[in-house]
Design an enzyme around this catalytic site. Structure first.
Site, PDB file in Angstrom:
ATOM      1  N   HIS A 148       0.834  -1.200   0.000  1.00 30.75           N
ATOM      2  CA  HIS A 148       0.000   0.000   0.000  1.00 30.75           C
ATOM      3  C   HIS A 148       0.868   1.250   0.000  1.00 30.75           C
ATOM      4  O   HIS A 148       2.079   1.195   0.250  1.00 30.75           O
ATOM      5  CB  HIS A 148      -0.914   0.021   1.228  1.00 30.75           C
ATOM      6  CG  HIS A 148      -0.164   0.179   2.521  1.00 30.75           C
ATOM      7  ND1 HIS A 148       0.599  -0.831   3.067  1.00 30.75           N
ATOM      8  CD2 HIS A 148      -0.057   1.238   3.376  1.00 30.75           C
ATOM      9  CE1 HIS A 148       1.153  -0.414   4.188  1.00 30.75           C
ATOM     10  NE2 HIS A 148       0.770   0.845   4.400  1.00 30.75           N
TER      11      HIS A 148
ATOM     12  N   ASP B 128       0.643   4.951   2.003  1.00 29.04           N
ATOM     13  CA  ASP B 128      -0.088   5.534   3.124  1.00 29.04           C
ATOM     14  C   ASP B 128      -1.034   6.652   2.680  1.00 29.04           C
ATOM     15  O   ASP B 128      -0.644   7.570   1.949  1.00 29.04           O
ATOM     16  CB  ASP B 128       0.889   6.109   4.158  1.00 29.04           C
ATOM     17  CG  ASP B 128       1.643   5.017   4.911  1.00 29.04           C
ATOM     18  OD1 ASP B 128       1.129   3.892   4.986  1.00 29.04           O
ATOM     19  OD2 ASP B 128       2.743   5.307   5.407  1.00 29.04           O
TER      20      ASP B 128
ATOM     21  N   HIS C 207       4.693   0.105   0.118  1.00 26.53           N
ATOM     22  CA  HIS C 207       5.444  -0.725   1.051  1.00 26.53           C
ATOM     23  C   HIS C 207       4.565  -1.803   1.665  1.00 26.53           C
ATOM     24  O   HIS C 207       3.332  -1.744   1.616  1.00 26.53           O
ATOM     25  CB  HIS C 207       6.090   0.126   2.144  1.00 26.53           C
ATOM     26  CG  HIS C 207       5.120   0.913   2.977  1.00 26.53           C
ATOM     27  ND1 HIS C 207       4.503   2.055   2.523  1.00 26.53           N
ATOM     28  CD2 HIS C 207       4.660   0.718   4.239  1.00 26.53           C
ATOM     29  CE1 HIS C 207       3.704   2.531   3.459  1.00 26.53           C
ATOM     30  NE2 HIS C 207       3.774   1.735   4.510  1.00 26.53           N
TER      31      HIS C 207
ATOM     32  N   ARG D 129       5.505   6.383  13.792  1.00 26.84           N
ATOM     33  CA  ARG D 129       5.513   7.009  12.465  1.00 26.84           C
ATOM     34  C   ARG D 129       4.830   8.366  12.499  1.00 26.84           C
ATOM     35  O   ARG D 129       3.752   8.508  13.064  1.00 26.84           O
ATOM     36  CB  ARG D 129       4.761   6.105  11.481  1.00 26.84           C
ATOM     37  CG  ARG D 129       4.792   6.573  10.034  1.00 26.84           C
ATOM     38  CD  ARG D 129       3.818   5.746   9.196  1.00 26.84           C
ATOM     39  NE  ARG D 129       2.447   6.253   9.289  1.00 26.84           N
ATOM     40  CZ  ARG D 129       1.369   5.535   9.030  1.00 26.84           C
ATOM     41  NH1 ARG D 129       1.464   4.269   8.696  1.00 26.84           N
ATOM     42  NH2 ARG D 129       0.167   6.072   9.125  1.00 26.84           N
TER      43      ARG D 129
END
Length: 287
Positions: A103, A105, A262, A278
């Protein structure tokens, strides 16, 4: 003076000579940004950052997203999304199943993220000393450049539907996620974005579809559209487009959400602990 050492894969580079916990001049920061745009993924080893330092460095790149899943954010830091399998008082401290599928983000919002900045606090290591919990990154620019010309012509100017609900509700190791709240659903309606996206800074063309959230191709219905989408998704993550990062505690890694997708490697479980945090940069409307 920083040093940029490419990984030798289709993307990725290690940057050395930088302590992210210390004040950084504008010239050094500019070098980091340039390396990031060129290599799509960059990382720094052996960093020791507080949550405030993580947020402060991230803000030098621009405005930060506040994640829709507040239950997975670090207490007191709505900017820090926690990815971890750790339980405290019987409850997870963050998202336990993030990244199971390829995907990009926040590809499912009107202005997808510019990029993400990931800090490794704890990394799982098995009894033999083998590091687990890698992350795979695929270059969407390399994928686009390698498409047959006939496929490029087929998708030029077309859009795909990006759906948060598709990714959220799909099967995850037999576990069923709790339903999204009305507020979460209102924040994440399906959107349409170009299949071939242009990077807003360097103009690179990339293939902006992914396994996790891309639901359909606009204007190509039924079996034909499904077959084309499956073909593009499979192509986008060919091994020759991929860099696999083996984490160490103290790694700080940035990836470009326009140029990169990723996937996490879930090859560990408790009592082996993994704890990552993150920040996510706000982005722009794809074109």
């Amino acid at each position: 003076m920083i040093n940029v050492r490419p990984t030798g894969a289709a993307l990725g580079a290690e940057i050395t000579g930088v302590d992210l916990a210390k004040p950084m001049d504008d010239a050094t920061f500019s070098q980091i940004v340039d390396a990031w745009h060129e290599h799509e993924v960059v990382f720094f080893r052996d960093q020791k950052l507080t949550p405030d330092q993580h947020v402060a460095f991230s803000r030098r790149f621009g405005e930060l997203e506040l994640h829709v899943r507040k239950d997975c954010c670090r207490p007191g830091y709505h900017e820090l999304f926690v990815v971890s399998n750790i339980l405290e008082n019987g409850k997870p401290i963050g998202s336990q199943d993030a990244g199971l599928f390829w995907h990009s983000d926040l590809c499912y919002i009107q202005a997808p993220s510019r990029g993400s900045l990931f800090y490794a606090l704890e990394v799982p290591v098995d009894a033999s000393g083998r590091v687990l919990g890698d992350t795979k990154f695929a270059s969407s620019t390399a994928a686009y450049n390698a498409l047959p010309e006939s496929t490029k012509q087929k998708i030029v100017g077309r859009k795909a539907v990006q759906s948060y609900k598709k990714g959220y509700y799909r099967a995850r190791n037999g576990e069923v996620r709790k339903a999204l709240t009305p507020e979460q659903e209102a924040r994440t309606p399906d959107v349409q974005h170009p299949i071939v996206r242009t990077h807003p800074v360097n103009g690179k063309k990339c293939l902006f579809v992914n396994e996790g959230y891309t639901a359909s191709i606009v204007g190509i219905e039924g079996a034909e559209g499904d077959a084309l989408l499956d073909e593009l998704i499979a192509h986008a993550t060919r091994p020759d487009f991929v860099y696999q990062h083996q984490w160490r505690a103290g790694d700080f890694l940035l990836w470009d959400n326009c140029l990169v997708q990723h996937q996490a490697v879930h090859d560990y479980k408790l009592p082996l602990r993994r704890h990552m945090e993150r920040t996510t940069l706000t982005g722009s409307v794809p074109f």
